[in-house]
Design a protein around this motif. Structure first.
Motif, PDB file in Angstrom:
ATOM      1  N   GLN A  37      42.809  57.305  40.731  1.00  0.00           N
ATOM      2  CA  GLN A  37      42.378  56.886  42.070  1.00  0.00           C
ATOM      3  C   GLN A  37      40.939  57.278  42.410  1.00  0.00           C
ATOM      4  O   GLN A  37      40.187  56.449  42.924  1.00  0.00           O
ATOM      5  CB  GLN A  37      43.361  57.360  43.129  1.00  0.00           C
ATOM      6  N   PRO A  38      40.490  58.495  42.101  1.00  0.00           N
ATOM      7  CA  PRO A  38      39.086  58.823  42.393  1.00  0.00           C
ATOM      8  C   PRO A  38      38.092  58.063  41.510  1.00  0.00           C
ATOM      9  O   PRO A  38      36.910  57.990  41.841  1.00  0.00           O
ATOM     10  CB  PRO A  38      38.988  60.331  42.124  1.00  0.00           C
ATOM     11  N   ARG A  39      38.566  57.505  40.415  1.00  0.00           N
ATOM     12  CA  ARG A  39      37.675  56.778  39.510  1.00  0.00           C
ATOM     13  C   ARG A  39      37.511  55.313  39.894  1.00  0.00           C
ATOM     14  O   ARG A  39      36.715  54.603  39.294  1.00  0.00           O
ATOM     15  CB  ARG A  39      38.202  56.869  38.066  1.00  0.00           C
ATOM     16  N   ARG A  41      36.232  52.099  41.775  1.00  0.00           N
ATOM     17  CA  ARG A  41      35.018  51.727  42.514  1.00  0.00           C
ATOM     18  C   ARG A  41      35.387  51.509  43.972  1.00  0.00           C
ATOM     19  O   ARG A  41      36.514  51.138  44.288  1.00  0.00           O
ATOM     20  CB  ARG A  41      34.413  50.454  41.936  1.00  0.00           C
ATOM     21  N   GLU A  42      34.437  51.711  44.857  1.00  0.00           N
ATOM     22  CA  GLU A  42      34.697  51.583  46.294  1.00  0.00           C
ATOM     23  C   GLU A  42      35.175  50.185  46.662  1.00  0.00           C
ATOM     24  O   GLU A  42      36.036  50.022  47.517  1.00  0.00           O
ATOM     25  CB  GLU A  42      33.454  51.949  47.094  1.00  0.00           C
ATOM     26  N   GLU A  43      34.632  49.171  46.018  1.00  0.00           N
ATOM     27  CA  GLU A  43      34.984  47.787  46.349  1.00  0.00           C
ATOM     28  C   GLU A  43      36.238  47.297  45.623  1.00  0.00           C
ATOM     29  O   GLU A  43      36.699  46.181  45.841  1.00  0.00           O
ATOM     30  CB  GLU A  43      33.806  46.846  46.041  1.00  0.00           C
ATOM     31  N   ASP A  45      40.093  46.732  44.596  1.00  0.00           N
ATOM     32  CA  ASP A  45      41.365  46.599  45.301  1.00  0.00           C
ATOM     33  C   ASP A  45      42.340  47.628  44.729  1.00  0.00           C
ATOM     34  O   ASP A  45      42.630  47.614  43.537  1.00  0.00           O
ATOM     35  CB  ASP A  45      41.908  45.180  45.100  1.00  0.00           C
ATOM     36  N   ARG A 111      34.687  53.375  38.104  1.00  0.00           N
ATOM     37  CA  ARG A 111      33.331  53.933  38.100  1.00  0.00           C
ATOM     38  C   ARG A 111      32.997  54.400  36.696  1.00  0.00           C
ATOM     39  O   ARG A 111      33.880  54.811  35.940  1.00  0.00           O
ATOM     40  CB  ARG A 111      33.258  55.145  39.027  1.00  0.00           C
TER      41      ARG A 111
END
Length: 120
Positions: A37-39, A41-43, A45, A111
């Motif tokens: 989850q922390p990996r 990307r912000e965009e 889904d 990311r």
């Protein structure tokens, strides 16, 4: 949002894990999901199927590694006149290939984690 039970459901579709109880699998599935989850990307889904496939592949690899301690699981056995011989190295390479393919497919939603080099 993908939950550990979703990953467990994907794994239970595979006959290799049908003997494992969900209670044994859920901690691994949860740990893999918390790592991924922390990996994201912000965009990205959080319900992307690539994330579910990657989480399932990583959990499968971790469960495979945990099951290596069951020596009879990877030994040969005889069924009537037929002898079945399992190749642990080939099975490990297959599991690694599944993991690596899932990581490659999910790369667009993850990311960058830094530099990585591997020799095969």
């Amino acid at each position: 949002m993908i939950e550990p039970i979703d990953i467990c459901a994907v794994l239970k579709e595979n006959c290799a894990f049908e003997s494992l109880a969900p209670e044994q699998m859920l901690p691994v599935c949860g740990r893999v999901l918390r790592t991924l989850q922390p990996r994201l990307r912000e965009e990205a889904d959080p319900d992307d199927l690539r994330l579910l496939r990657l989480a399932a592949a990583l959990a499968r690899f971790e469960l495979f590694s945990l099951l290596l301690s069951e020596s009879d699981r990877f030994s040969g056995y005889k069924a009537g006149d037929i002898t079945i011989q399992k190749n642990l190295q080939a099975e490990l390479r297959f599991e690694q290939q599944l993991r690596d393919e899932a990581l490659a497919a999910a790369a667009p939603i993850l990311r960058d984690g830094g530099f990585y080099a591997a020799a095969t």
